[in-house]
Motif scaffolding. Structure first.
Motif, mmCIF file in Angstrom:
data_model
loop_
_atom_site.group_PDB
_atom_site.id
_atom_site.type_symbol
_atom_site.label_atom_id
_atom_site.label_comp_id
_atom_site.label_asym_id
_atom_site.label_seq_id
_atom_site.Cartn_x
_atom_site.Cartn_y
_atom_site.Cartn_z
ATOM 1 N N ILE A 97 -12.713 -6.277 -9.797
ATOM 2 C CA ILE A 97 -12.614 -5.129 -8.859
ATOM 3 C C ILE A 97 -11.314 -4.970 -8.312
ATOM 4 O O ILE A 97 -10.497 -5.956 -8.354
ATOM 5 N N MET A 98 -10.900 -3.806 -7.753
ATOM 6 C CA MET A 98 -9.836 -3.248 -7.172
ATOM 7 C C MET A 98 -8.517 -3.324 -8.117
ATOM 8 O O MET A 98 -7.392 -3.507 -7.766
ATOM 9 N N PRO A 119 -3.515 1.919 -5.850
ATOM 10 C CA PRO A 119 -4.705 1.882 -4.411
ATOM 11 C C PRO A 119 -5.991 1.543 -5.238
ATOM 12 O O PRO A 119 -6.237 2.164 -6.246
ATOM 13 N N PRO A 120 -7.112 0.885 -4.731
ATOM 14 C CA PRO A 120 -8.441 0.771 -5.437
ATOM 15 C C PRO A 120 -9.176 2.105 -5.301
ATOM 16 O O PRO A 120 -8.640 2.818 -4.584
ATOM 17 N N VAL A 145 -8.694 -9.220 -7.947
ATOM 18 C CA VAL A 145 -7.320 -9.513 -7.971
ATOM 19 C C VAL A 145 -7.047 -9.666 -6.689
ATOM 20 O O VAL A 145 -7.698 -8.941 -5.724
ATOM 21 N N ASP A 146 -5.879 -10.357 -6.277
ATOM 22 C CA ASP A 146 -5.486 -10.414 -5.080
ATOM 23 C C ASP A 146 -4.514 -9.160 -4.528
ATOM 24 O O ASP A 146 -4.022 -8.626 -5.290
ATOM 25 N N GLN A 153 -6.584 -7.161 2.528
ATOM 26 C CA GLN A 153 -6.680 -7.768 1.326
ATOM 27 C C GLN A 153 -7.669 -7.367 0.375
ATOM 28 O O GLN A 153 -8.091 -8.093 -0.527
ATOM 29 N N GLY A 154 -8.530 -6.224 0.833
ATOM 30 C CA GLY A 154 -9.418 -5.740 -0.048
ATOM 31 C C GLY A 154 -11.031 -6.373 0.522
ATOM 32 O O GLY A 154 -11.794 -6.196 -0.466
#
Length: 349
Positions: A97-98, A119-120, A145-146, A153-154
Motif C-alpha cells: 500500500i501507499m 501522494p497515497p 513502502v517507506d 510516515q503513512g
C-alpha cells in the motif's frame, strides 16, 4: 587515429605494461584462459508453475485480473518475488500500500525509489478490502513502502486499510509488514490500535552488514526497538521478523541476531536466500544449501522461536499457513475480530 586503434584492440588481452620489469603477473583472460563465470543458481532454487492444475491457473488469473482492475501494487511484482506464481495460484497476494515507490533505497530491494513519491490514494483502503474479499482468503499480508515524506510516515493509511478489511471480513487475519516509522512510537501505536493480528518488521540482515545492505535511515538497533515496543504495547499481538542469508554474514552473527530477536519478544522468524534482483543491486556471496536452512530452523527453535526456513522462503511466503500451524488454538478461539480501542494499547515508556 589513436582512438580508432584503441577501439579495435581486444579488451581481454595483455598490454605492454604486463611485460615490463617489476610488473605484477597478470592472469590471462583471452581465449587461452577461462573467464570467470557468473554464479549460477543451484537446482534447489525453483519457482512454481501456477498452471500445474486447472484450479491453480484459474485462481492465478483471478488474482492477476483483480490487481489489474484495481490498480493495486503488490510486493510480488515490485520486489520480483520468486514465489509469485505459487501464491497467486493459491488465490492470494501480498498487497503493498501507499504506492509502488519508496523513499528509501536499500541495496537488496528492487522497489522503485524517490524522495517525493506521488501522494497515497485516499481510496486505496476500500480498493484493497474489495480485492481481498473477492479472493476469499482468511489471511492477508499488507506491506508498505517507506514514506519518510509524509508527516505520519503513512501510519494512518495503514491503520485505515486494516480497519476497512476488518469491517468487511471480521474473521480475516491481517498481518502488517511495516517500516520502522523512524522509530516513532506514537506511529507504531497507531498501527497496533487498528486491530491487526501480526506485527511484522524485518531486520533483514546481521548488525555488521546493516549499514551496507539497508538504507542509512534503517538501523539494526532501531529495528529491535520497534519490535520490542510492539510486543510491550500489545502483548496479545504476534510479532515477526525475517533474515536473508547469502549476503556475507557469519554463523555467529546470525546466532546473535536470533538472540537479539528473541530478547525483543519476537515470536516468528523466517529465513530465506537473498537473490540479486538486478545487476545494480548487491551481489549474492553464496547460495546457502537447504540443509543449512534446516540448521537455522533448529537453532531458532532452541531459543523458543517459531521458524520457517528455506531457500525460497520470504517474510510473507505462505504466511497464513505459518500462522495457522502455530496458533491453531488462537484461530479456534477467535470467533470475531480483535477489538482494540484507542487507549487500550500500552503507552510508550
Amino acid at each position: 587515429l589513436q582512438t580508432k586503434a584503441a577501439a579495435s584492440l581486444p579488451k581481454d588481452g595483455l598490454t605492454l605494461a604486463d611485460f615490463m620489469p617489476g610488473a605484477a603477473p597478470a592472469a590471462f583472460t583471452g581465449s587461452s584462459a577461462r573467464r570467470p563465470q557468473p554464479m549460477r543458481k543451484p537446482p534447489w532454487l525453483k519457482m512454481t508453475n501456477p498452471n500445474l492444475t486447472p484450479e491453480g491457473a484459474e485462481r492465478y488469473k483471478e488474482v492477476r485480473a483483480t490487481i489489474k482492475e484495481t490498480g493495486l501494487a503488490t510486493v510480488c511484482q515490485e520486489a520480483r518475488c520468486p514465489n509469485a506464481g505459487e501464491c497467486w495460484s493459491a488465490g492470494t497476494a501480498t498487497v503493498m500500500i501507499m504506492g509502488d515507490t519508496c523513499t528509501r533505497g536499500c541495496r537488496f530491494c528492487s522497489v522503485a525509489t524517490s524522495r517525493t513519491p506521488p501522494p497515497p490514494d485516499v481510496d486505496e483502503p476500500r480498493k484493497v478490502a474489495e480485492a481481498v474479499t473477492r479472493w476469499g482468503v482468511d489471511y492477508i499480508v499488507l506491506t508498505m513502502v517507506d514514506r519518510d515524506d509524509l508527516a505520519d510516515q503513512g501510519a494512518a493509511h495503514v491503520a485505515s486499510t486494516v480497519r476497512e478489511l476488518k469491517q468487511r471480513q471480521p474473521y480475516l487475519k491481517v498481518e502488517t509488514l511495516i517500516g520502522d516509522f523512524q522509530g516513532r512510537k506514537e506511529l507504531i501505536r497507531e498501527v497496533l490500535e487498528s486491530g491487526m493480528d501480526v506485527f511484522a518488521h524485518n531486520v533483514e540482515t546481521v548488525e555488521r552488514l546493516t549499514p551496507t545492505v539497508r538504507d542509512r535511515r534503517a538501523g539494526y538497533a532501531q529495528t529491535m526497538e520497534v519490535l520490542r515496543y510492539a510486543k510491550q504495547a500489545r502483548p496479545d499481538v504476534v510479532t515477526k521478523s525475517s533474515i536473508m542469508l547469502g549476503l556475507g554474514e557469519t554463523d555467529e552473527e546470525v546466532h546473535q541476531t536470533l538472540r537479539d530477536l528473541s530478547a525483543a519478544g519476537v515470536e516468528m522468524v523466517t529465513f530465506g536466500q537473498y537473490l540479486q534482483p538486478t545487476k545494480r543491486h548487491m551481489k549474492v556471496t553464496r547460495f546457502v544449501p537447504p540443509e543449512e536452512f534446516d540448521q537455522w530452523r533448529v537453532a531458532g527453535e532452541a531459543l523458543g522461536l517459531h521458524v520457517a526456513s528455506g531457500p525460497m522462503v520470504r517474510s510473507s511466503y505462505r504466511a497464513g499457513d505459518f500462522y495457522k500451524s502455530i496458533y491453531k488454538d488462537r484461530m479456534a478461539k477467535d470467533r470475531g475480530p480483535i477489538e482494540v480501542r484507542p487507549g487500550s494499547v500500552q503507552p510508550a515508556l
